[in-house]
Design an enzyme around this catalytic site. Structure first.
Site, PDB file in Angstrom:
ATOM      1  N   SER A 245      -4.170  -8.510  -0.433  1.00 17.53           N
ATOM      2  CA  SER A 245      -5.362  -9.324   0.244  1.00 17.53           C
ATOM      3  C   SER A 245      -5.103 -10.636  -0.288  1.00 17.53           C
ATOM      4  O   SER A 245      -4.382 -11.580   0.163  1.00 17.53           O
ATOM      5  CB  SER A 245      -6.547  -8.560  -0.280  1.00 17.53           C
ATOM      6  OG  SER A 245      -7.577  -9.066   0.547  1.00 17.53           O
TER       7      SER A 245
ATOM      8  N   ASP B 257      -7.995 -14.090   5.202  1.00 16.98           N
ATOM      9  CA  ASP B 257      -7.577 -13.990   3.977  1.00 16.98           C
ATOM     10  C   ASP B 257      -5.965 -13.296   4.253  1.00 16.98           C
ATOM     11  O   ASP B 257      -5.638 -13.296   5.380  1.00 16.98           O
ATOM     12  CB  ASP B 257      -8.248 -13.111   3.157  1.00 16.98           C
ATOM     13  CG  ASP B 257      -8.359 -11.597   3.607  1.00 16.98           C
ATOM     14  OD1 ASP B 257      -8.251 -11.496   4.761  1.00 16.98           O
ATOM     15  OD2 ASP B 257      -8.839 -10.940   2.676  1.00 16.98           O
TER      16      ASP B 257
ATOM     17  N   ASP C 171      -4.725 -10.488   4.195  1.00 17.59           N
ATOM     18  CA  ASP C 171      -4.242  -9.349   4.928  1.00 17.59           C
ATOM     19  C   ASP C 171      -5.179  -9.348   6.271  1.00 17.59           C
ATOM     20  O   ASP C 171      -5.014  -8.374   6.861  1.00 17.59           O
ATOM     21  CB  ASP C 171      -4.364  -8.153   4.340  1.00 17.59           C
ATOM     22  CG  ASP C 171      -5.814  -7.868   3.881  1.00 17.59           C
ATOM     23  OD1 ASP C 171      -6.727  -8.650   3.768  1.00 17.59           O
ATOM     24  OD2 ASP C 171      -6.076  -6.784   3.642  1.00 17.59           O
TER      25      ASP C 171
ATOM     26  N   ASP D 121      -8.250  -9.032   6.834  1.00 19.27           N
ATOM     27  CA  ASP D 121      -9.486  -8.029   7.124  1.00 19.27           C
ATOM     28  C   ASP D 121     -10.851  -8.732   6.787  1.00 19.27           C
ATOM     29  O   ASP D 121     -11.671  -8.085   7.071  1.00 19.27           O
ATOM     30  CB  ASP D 121      -9.410  -6.765   6.206  1.00 19.27           C
ATOM     31  CG  ASP D 121      -9.538  -7.234   4.507  1.00 19.27           C
ATOM     32  OD1 ASP D 121      -9.629  -8.201   4.209  1.00 19.27           O
ATOM     33  OD2 ASP D 121      -9.622  -6.331   3.873  1.00 19.27           O
TER      34      ASP D 121
END
Length: 447
Positions: free
Chosen positions: A103, A242, A244, A246
Site C-alpha cells: 500500500s 496511494d 495500491d 485503494d
C-alpha cells in the site's frame, strides 16, 4: 483459537526478505491458501496482481510456485490496483484473489492481501484457518494435477471498462483539467486512462515507476506534489492515489487538501438526491469529524461509526445493508460498484459531481465546516495505560466536560506502543487543553 502469527488488520505485511515477507513464507502462504480454497471437483483458479515494487517479481514467483504445487491454476495480471484484483476475482470466477502490495509503505516493504471468490477480503475465520495450515506440511498435488500459470495482458483494460461503467452514460468530463498522482504505483496506467477516456484533460504525475520510487514524494502520503502541480497547471482538481490505489486524497483548484469526511458528505448527498442511499446511512469511523455528523443529521441522514480500519467499515455496511462508507484517511467503499476501497472509482464519482454541478471544486467539496479536532500520540513502554484508574478518571472528567458540545476518542494503536488521544469540539482552546492534559496524565501514569 489459533494465535495470529502472520495476518494483521489488512493481510500480511513487512520488510522484504525479513519474516514474514520472505519468498519461503510467500510460497507457504500460497500452498496454505490454495489448499484451503480447493473446494469441489472443478479446476481451481487463483488470480494474482501486484504493485510496482522491485520485490513484487520475487514474491509473485514464490506464490505462483506455492499455488501450482497444490494443484491451483494461476492467472497473473502484472501491476494493477488492489480493487481491480477484487473485481477480477469475482468476474473471472476465481476461487481466490491475491494482491502483492504494501500500500502506502516505502518500496522496501511488501505485503499479501487475499480475496475470496465473492471479491471481498477474507474473513477472520478464513485467515485463521490459513494460519493453521501454515503450521502443517503442505498437501502437494500428485504430478498429473499440478497447476499451470499464465499471464493475461488485458486485465488493465477490463478494469478500466468496469470503473468507467460506474459513471452514468450522460456524464462526460469535457472541460475538466485533472491532475492525477498515481504514486508511481499500481494505478499508473489505469487511473489516468479511465479519466481521459471520459473526456477530461489529464496531467499525470507519479507514473514512471522504477521499482524503487513507489510512494516516494508522490501519492496520497505526499500530497504537496499534487497540490503544487494543480496550482502551477491551473487545473480544476487534483487526485492523489496511494501505492495500491485503494484510497485517495483530493485537493481543489486552489491546492487546498480535501479529506475523506468532505468526500463522504458529497457522496452521501449525491446518493440521497438519487434516492439510492441504502439504509439512509453513511458508515464512517470513530475518527470522522463531528461536523460531518451534524451535516448529515441536518439532511436526515444517519451516521454509523465503526472502529478504525476499512474492514470494520465494510463489516458494518454489510450488516445494515448500507452502500456507502469510508474513512477520513481517504478509503471510500461504494458497494454499488466495488467490494473494497477503490480510489479510481471514488475519483470518477467526485469528477461526475464536479461535472454535474458546474461549480469549482473549492465550493463543491466544502460541504460542511469541520469542528476543531486535535489528535496526539503518547508512547508508553509497557503495561496497559488505559486500564490505569487515574487515567480512567481523567478520561471520564474530559468526557463530561465535552458532553453535548464535542467528542473524545482514546484508543491504542494497533501496530505501535502508542495511545492515540483525539478530541473535538466547538471551542478549539478547550479541545487543545483537554488533549494536552490527558496526554500528560497518560504519560505520567504509563512511565
Amino acid at each position: 483459537m489459533v494465535k495470529r502469527r502472520f495476518f494483521g488488520t489488512d493481510g500480511i505485511r513487512g520488510r522484504t526478505n525479513m519474516s514474514p515477507m520472505t519468498p519461503e513464507i510467500a510460497m507457504r502462504v500460497g500452498q496454505a491458501a490454495g489448499s484451503h480454497f480447493l473446494r469441489g471437483k472443478h479446476k481451481h483458479r487463483v488470480v494474482i496482481g501486484k504493485d510496482t515494487r522491485l520485490s513484487g517479481y520475487m514474491m509473485e514467483s514464490a506464490m505462483v510456485a506455492g499455488f501450482t504445487s497444490v494443484g491451483m491454476d494461476v492467472v497473473q495480471f502484472g501491476p494493477i490496483p488492489t480493487p481491480a484484483v477484487a473485481l477480477l476475482t469475482r468476474s473471472m470466477r476465481a476461487d481466490l484473489g491475491v494482491m502483492i502490495s504494501a500500500s502506502h509503505n516505502p518500496y522496501e516493504d511488501n505485503g499479501i492481501k487475499l480475496f475470496g471468490p465473492d471479491g471481498f477480503k477474507l474473513s477472520d475465520k478464513d485467515e485463521l484457518m490459513i494460519e493453521a495450515l501454515l503450521e502443517e506440511p503442505a498437501q502437494l498435488a500428485v504430478s498429473r494435477d499440478i497447476g499451470r500459470a499464465r499471464r493475461i495482458e488485458d486485465a488493465r483494460g477490463r478494469y478500466i471498462h468496469a470503473v468507467k461503467a460506474s459513471v452514468p452514460e450522460n456524464i462526460r468530463f469535457d472541460g475538466l483539467h485533472v491532475v492525477v498522482d498515481c504514486a508511481n504505483g499500481a494505478a499508473y496506467q489505469v487511473a489516468p486512462a479511465a479519466i481521459w477516456e471520459l473526456g477530461a484533460k489529464v496531467t499525470a504525475i507519479g507514473v514512471t515507476p522504477n521499482g524503487r520510487n513507489i510512494n516516494d514524494r508522490v501519492g496520497s502520503t505526499h500530497v504537496e506534489t499534487m497540490c503544487e502541480t494543480v496550482v502551477a497547471a491551473g487545473a480544476d482538481i487534483g487526485i492523489a492515489l496511494d501505492g495500491d490505489a485503494d484510497r485517495l486524497i483530493v485537493c481543489d483548484e486552489k491546492g487546498q487538501v480535501v479529506d475523506g469526511d468532505q468526500i463522504m458528505a458529497l457522496m452521501a448527498m449525491r446518493l440521497k438526491r438519487a434516492e439510492n442511499l441504502k439504509a439512509n446511512k453513511l458508515v464512517a469511523t470513530i475518527m470522522s469529524n463531528l461536523g460531518l455528523e451534524r451535516f448529515l443529521a441536518d439532511h436526515d441522514i444517519g451516521l454509523l461509526r465503526a472502529q478504525v480500519g476499512d474492514r470494520y467499515v465494510l463489516e458494518e455496511m454489510r450488516k445494515i445493508g448500507a452502500n456507502l462508507g469510508g474513512e477520513q484517511s481517504g478509503h471510500m467503499i461504494l458497494l454499488d460498484h466495488a467490494t473494497t476501497g477503490d480510489g479510481t472509482i471514488t475519483a470518477l464519482q467526485i469528477l461526475a459531481g464536479l461535472a454535474e454541478s458546474e461549480r469549482p471544486a473549492s465550493e463543491l467539496l466544502h460541504m460542511f465546516e469541520p469542528v476543531p479536532q486535535l489528535l496526539k500520540n503518547v508512547r508508553y513502554n509497557s503495561g496497559q495505560p488505559l486500564a490505569n484508574k487515574v487515567v480512567q478518571a481523567a478520561i471520564a472528567d474530559a468526557e463530561a466536560e465535552l458532553s453535548g458540545k464535542g467528542r473524545l476518542v482514546i484508543r491504542p494503536s494497533g501496530t505501535e506502543p502508542l495511545i492515540r488521544v483525539m478530541a473535538e469540539g466547538d471551542d478549539a482552546a478547550q479541545v487543545e487543553t483537554i488533549v494536552d492534559q490527558l496526554c500528560d496524565i497518560i504519560r505520567n501514569e504509563a512511565g
